[in-house]
Structure formats: structure tokens, C-alpha cells
Design an enzyme around this catalytic site. Sequence first.
Site, PDB file in Angstrom:
ATOM      1  CE  LYS A 552      49.769  33.606  55.229  1.00 41.99           C
ATOM      2  NZ  LYS A 552      50.855  34.498  55.602  1.00 41.99           N
ATOM      3  CE  LYS A 558      47.096  38.475  53.588  1.00 45.02           C
ATOM      4  NZ  LYS A 558      48.379  38.718  54.259  1.00 45.02           N
TER       5      LYS A 558
END
Length: 814
Positions: A552, A558
Site C-alpha cells: 500500500k 499505515k
Amino acid sequence: MKPVQHEFEDAKDLLHESFGNSVLRHLIYSVGKDTSHAVERDWCVALSMAIRDRMVEGWIDTTRQIYEKKQKRVYYLSMEFMIGRMLEDSLTNLGHLQEARTFIEAQGLNFHDVLHAEQDAALGNGGLGRLAACFMDSMSTTGVAGMGYGIRYQHGIFRQNMENGWQMEEPEDWLVQGNAWEFRRPEVVYDINYGGFVETSDDGKAEWKPSERVQAIAFDMPIAGWKGAHVNTLRLWSARQADLMNLKKFNEGDFMASAHQQILAETLSKVLYPGDHTPEGRELRLKQEYFFTAASLQDLIRRFFTNYDSLDNLGDHVAVQLNDTHPAIAVPELIRTLMDDYDYSFERAFEITRKTLHYTNHTLLPEALEKWPKGLFEHILPRHLQIINMIDGAFYQEALKVGLEHNVIANIQVIHPHQQDWVRMGNLAFIGSRKVNGVSALHTELMKQTVFHDLHTMFPDKIINQTNGVTPRRWVLECNPGLSDLVTEKIGEDWIDDLEQLKKLEEFAEDAKFQKRYMDIKSDNKKRLAEFLEARIGITVNPDAMFDIQIKRIHEYKRQLMNILEAVALYNEMKANPSAPWQPRVKIFAGKAAPSYFLAKVIIKLISDVAEVVNNDPEIGDKLKVIFLPNYNVSAAEVLIPGADLSEQISTAGFEASGTGNMKFALNGALTVGTLDGANVEMQEHLGEDNIFIFGMKADAVAERQHRRARPSEVIKDSQRLQQIIGQLESGFFSDGDTGRYRDILDNIKNHDYFQVVPDFEDYWATQRHIDEVYQKPSEWAKMAILNTARMGWFSSDRTIRGYAKDIWKTPTI
Ligand code: D6G
């Protein structure tokens, strides 16, 4: 003259040649080569054109029917459409994949290589862009009269190259060899204006006198749904100079001056997300947003008038969906058009706009909710700024009526009345839309409680949820043919456009024979991935190890950082106990960092540095490998996802709006290690707590720690593991003695740790060790993996689109 309809039917007859003949005809007459000279790329183009011909039939049929039935139109405006490669998708959806394979192989060619001669259309950055692409597929599959509108970037997102472990950005030249899917529509061209000033006549009518003009020209791509019956259009705008080049200057020898206008105009559709750390970059970005939004609105209004003669009821026949705030300028632009071009009063124009536009919010991160300096706005879009002030005035009265206080209203107006420096696009999109949706249950709830709290109080019915989904055509059928065949053999092929049918696989979850076949397929996919890694980066991995993957965009929330720190901890423990029965792992990372996001780039460098040490330590061998795969894109995802055992979805709770990678992995039988964030929460509900590995703080605990600025040192002092890792990063253990390289990362985790890597670390570590244990019980793991595939059916983007159609667009589906 024959009616058009008959001409079209005759044309269809021409296509009744065999598929192979169509390919050959295109190779000769469209590409201009014979079989003895054609290279893979030529075959790829010929194949694309042959299948495109067959799509065009459905395309023309669909277009004609939508016009005839006056079906309500849906326009999906998005800065990004990350469509990836189109050939396999089109062959699959139209049912010609096998035929194409047989034909190409009969020519002595490798079918895979021919398919892969196509370049990825990298017109997106991450999940938001891939979601738009999945939605295009699902709108066609479910028969929504949907059209995507975006920008035909010449270079798309940058190509990520690695230099000594650092990310380097290079332009992606995806159009250099042409794009077999697009149809240039030179007749569909609109003027887009910028700058200048506004003149108000005596009767109060405003007239915008722009100082700059460019043109938007349309390129259409057909998007076929499953079985190809319904084919929608993705219309991408390319910029060109409005006036012809200055021949006088050219003839005088001043070539640069004559080219100046052209260069400036074409800059608008050059790259996705130009660096916005300079004023020029910010200006370009705002201009891009206005460019595609204004062109799209002009186009849809022109089309509207072919069926209707007054814009009074625009919202009954047209639903516009704004994908994030990037096209939020649609609010004042539609009002401007209605007022200035069609003589509506402001009040009526505002009302019509609010019945037509809808807005999807994708983030709660305040810095990601766009805002523009008011001065910049005034300079580029002076008339729009006036209209925004009118919106704010009308909105102020509305808010007073429902009893909001002046200072509360100030916070939610588009421009804060006392701090007039910013135009806040999130507020604008919210105020100007009929519905606002979040992209997972948790995210929608948090939207109500945080960013849009006061706006929600005022419009309690406006915010609704539509949890994201992924298209099963690309994300199972095409990327995982082994699994698709097995599923179809067991339950028939209805799952392809009715994904909840996968539930029927539950009964095989404990069946030893089925488990073996299911895991054999996983193992083949892992071998395919291992070969891919070997070819791309020259690292050999053991396909029997656990493949643990995080792919990602690189971002602090994240928490790729937490993942790589866990890898370091694992390395340390392996070194300390070399003879313990360690579960071998391959940890794979991929993703791009925004060019001006330095910390994200240092995280990539840290991953590369750790990889260098770990992968070359003979004592570690195959027990642990760390890999950073450069230039992550859709095509890479199609190999990585089916080959994963473990999916890392470890964002700080409350920060990932939904995620869609999480869904793709689980559907393909990878188990998830994740936090209760975004759609992970709903995945846990569907999968059952026993079939997902959840750890870490929940969103409320995160918010509480952030609020009281809890210090990471309180936690670090009790964690031997973290202390050791911090020591290694400080001493230059992974950086050839360079003690300053990770200064920013260290400062972050030791002193602020806004994204809570430190307090979640030990739980993450413990969960990972539990995962090692479960992995060593193959039958238990297989059962969980099968149940993941069986229970992920709800996460199809067909379900999401049906939800939008019913609750937001009020348009029928099939
Ligand atoms: C798409 C498909 C093509 C159709 C065209 C119509 O390119 O068959 O003729 O759209 O566009 P509008 O006239 O509706 O813009």
C-alpha cells in the site's frame, strides 16, 4: 438512406468472423505487420483491437438504450482511475479468454507475455483510484448508466526506482506506445477558463472575464461488465492550448515564446499529483481539479439537453458522485453555470446543485482534507470565490435557523469568517451535496463524531455509509485462475457476479481433500510470486516459508514502520536463539511514498537497509527474508495478493477509512493480521473472530492517548525489544555506522509517536508469534483460509454499487 440502426446491425455481421481472424485482420490492417514480423507488443495490440471490436457492439447498444430509456445517469468524478492493464480484463468479461489463449499459443507465442506487453494505466495513487476502477467494472456489471470522468495524465503516477535503497521518482511513460483502448473524440471539446476578474452589470448580473483559456478534449474507453452486455464509458480529459500557436513569433524565430502557451496548457494533464510543496505546484493542482470538473459538468449538461429541455429537475435525472474533495469545485461551478449561463437565481441554483451532487469522504486526516489559500483561489477562480461567499451567506442563515451558535457556524462554513485564509473543500463538498458517504461503518461513524460533527448535527440524514468493495472479476477470476477453477467446479460460476455464493464453500472448510487442493493452489501462487520476485529483484525466496505481505502507499498511519521494527525484533530473537524452531517467513513490502513526504522515504530506506543485513546473514538463511519490491502497481498486486499467506492491515485504529487491499487478500485466502480499523471491523464480523488475527488499541483508546499526548517513553521503558531496536537504529547497525540516518524516525517513536507504533508494538509481536504457531498446523490454517474465501462475498464492489444505486443515486440495477 438506411436507418442508423440497420447500418449498425450490418456492421455486427462483419464481426461474425472467428476471433482468430479478427486478431489477424487487426495485426495486418491496424498494426501493419505480418505474422513473421510481429513482436509481442504487436500481437497485444491486435488482440486488444479484436476484443475491443466486440466491446464496441455492446457499447453502442448500451449508449443507445440509455438514451432511449432516459435511464438516470450516474457520473463518477475522480482524480484517479487506477485501471491497470485492460486486455485480460476485457477478454475475461467478454468470455474470449480461452479462445484468445489457444489462438496465440497456436502462433507459437507465450500468452502471458503477450498479455503483459500492455503497460499498466497508472492513473492513480492508491486505494481511492483503484476503488474508482472497481466501481467502473461494477457499474457495468450491475447495469448502472455510469460514466467515469477523470484526467488522461500523460505520465500518471511516477515510476518508483530504487537507488541504494532510496526511492527515486521517474516519469511513467504509459502512453508512449499508444493506448489501444481509447477513442479520441475530437468533437467533444470544451473551453476551460482561469483567472481574470468579474464584472457586474447594472442589473446585478455577473460576468466572469477570464484571462486564460485552455481546452479539454475527450478520450473514451469502453468498460465492459461481466459477460459484456452492458458497456459504460470512462471519459478522460486531455488538455491542449485553446488558440493555435503564435505563428508570428515562430516565424520571427522566437520558437520558445510560440511554444509557451502550448506547454502551459498541456501541463494540466501531464502528471497526477504534481509536487504541491511549491506555490506553482499548488496552483497547478487546483487548476487540474477545476479542469476536469468543469469539462465534465459541461459535457453532462450538453448530454442532458439531448433528452430534456430544462435544468430545473437535473437531480432527478443525473447523479454526480464526487470521489473525495478533488472535484469539490463542482459545487460552485454548477451554481455558476446555472446562474451565469442559464439565468437561475442563486437560491434556485444552489437548490438544484444540492439535489445533484454527492460526496464520498475518504479520510479523517485533517491534512488530507483539501484547503486552498484564498488568495490563490481569487487569482484562479474569482467568480467561484464570489459564489462560495454566497454559499457561506446562505448557509449561515440556514444554520442560525436550526439554532447553531455563531462560533460553531464559523467552523463549518467554507471560509472561516474570522480567519479568512483558507477555502475548505471538505466543508464545501458537504454543504453542496445531497448525500455524503463514508467508506466503512467505523469511518462513517467517526466522520459523524469528528470532522463533520457539527455539519452532521445540522443535517442528520445526510451522512450515510457505503462500505467499499472490490471487483471479483479482476481480484479473483483473473488474478487467481487456480482458485477460480476450483470454486467454479464446486459451486458453479454464479459467484462471479453474485459473490455471496462463496458461502457454499463453507461446508468444505474441514474436508481434507478440499483443503489439500485449496492449499496446493496457494502453493502454486506462491511459486509464481517467488519467480516474479526473482525476475524483478533477483532475490530467491523459499516458497515454503510464510509469505507475509504489506502493500500500500507508504504512510505513517499505515505503519509499515511497525512492521519493519517487528522484523528487526524477529531477527534479533533468531540471532539470540538460532536453534529454536522458527517459522520461516518472507516479509514483503511494496508501495510508493509521496515525493515530498520525507519520513515515508526514510521508512522505505530503513526497510531496504534491514533487508540488506537480514538477507545476507548466513546464520539466518531462509528463516527470514525482507523484501522491498519497487514500483508497486495493479499488475504487481495481481501476483502478490494470490501468493500471500498473511495480509498486514495494521493501521493506527481510526485512521484507515476502509482499505480494499484487506478485502482482496482475504478473498484470496490470506489471513489478516490487523487492527480494528476501517473495513477490518466488518471483515471480522463476516469472518468470525476465529478467522482473523486482531490486535492493538481500538480507535477510542488511540484517540484518548493522542489527546493526552501520552509519552512513548512510558512504554519503551518496559519493552526490552523496543530498547534493543532503538539502540540498533541509533548506533548505525543497519546503516553502515551512519548514526543520523534514522534521526526523524527515532525522534518520532521516542518523543511523539502520534500513530502509536510503540504502544501497539508488543501486542503486535505477540500476535505474530501466535500466527507462527497456527501456521504450523496446516489443517487449521487451511480451514481458516477457506473460511476467509467463503465469507468475503459481501465485500464485492457489486454490493457496494447496488448500495450507492439504491441509497444515493436512486437508479435501478439489474
Ligand atoms: C461513448 C460510446 C459511443 C457513444 C458516445 C456518446 O464514446 O458509442 O457514441 O459515448 O457520447 P455522448 O454523446 O453521450 O457524449
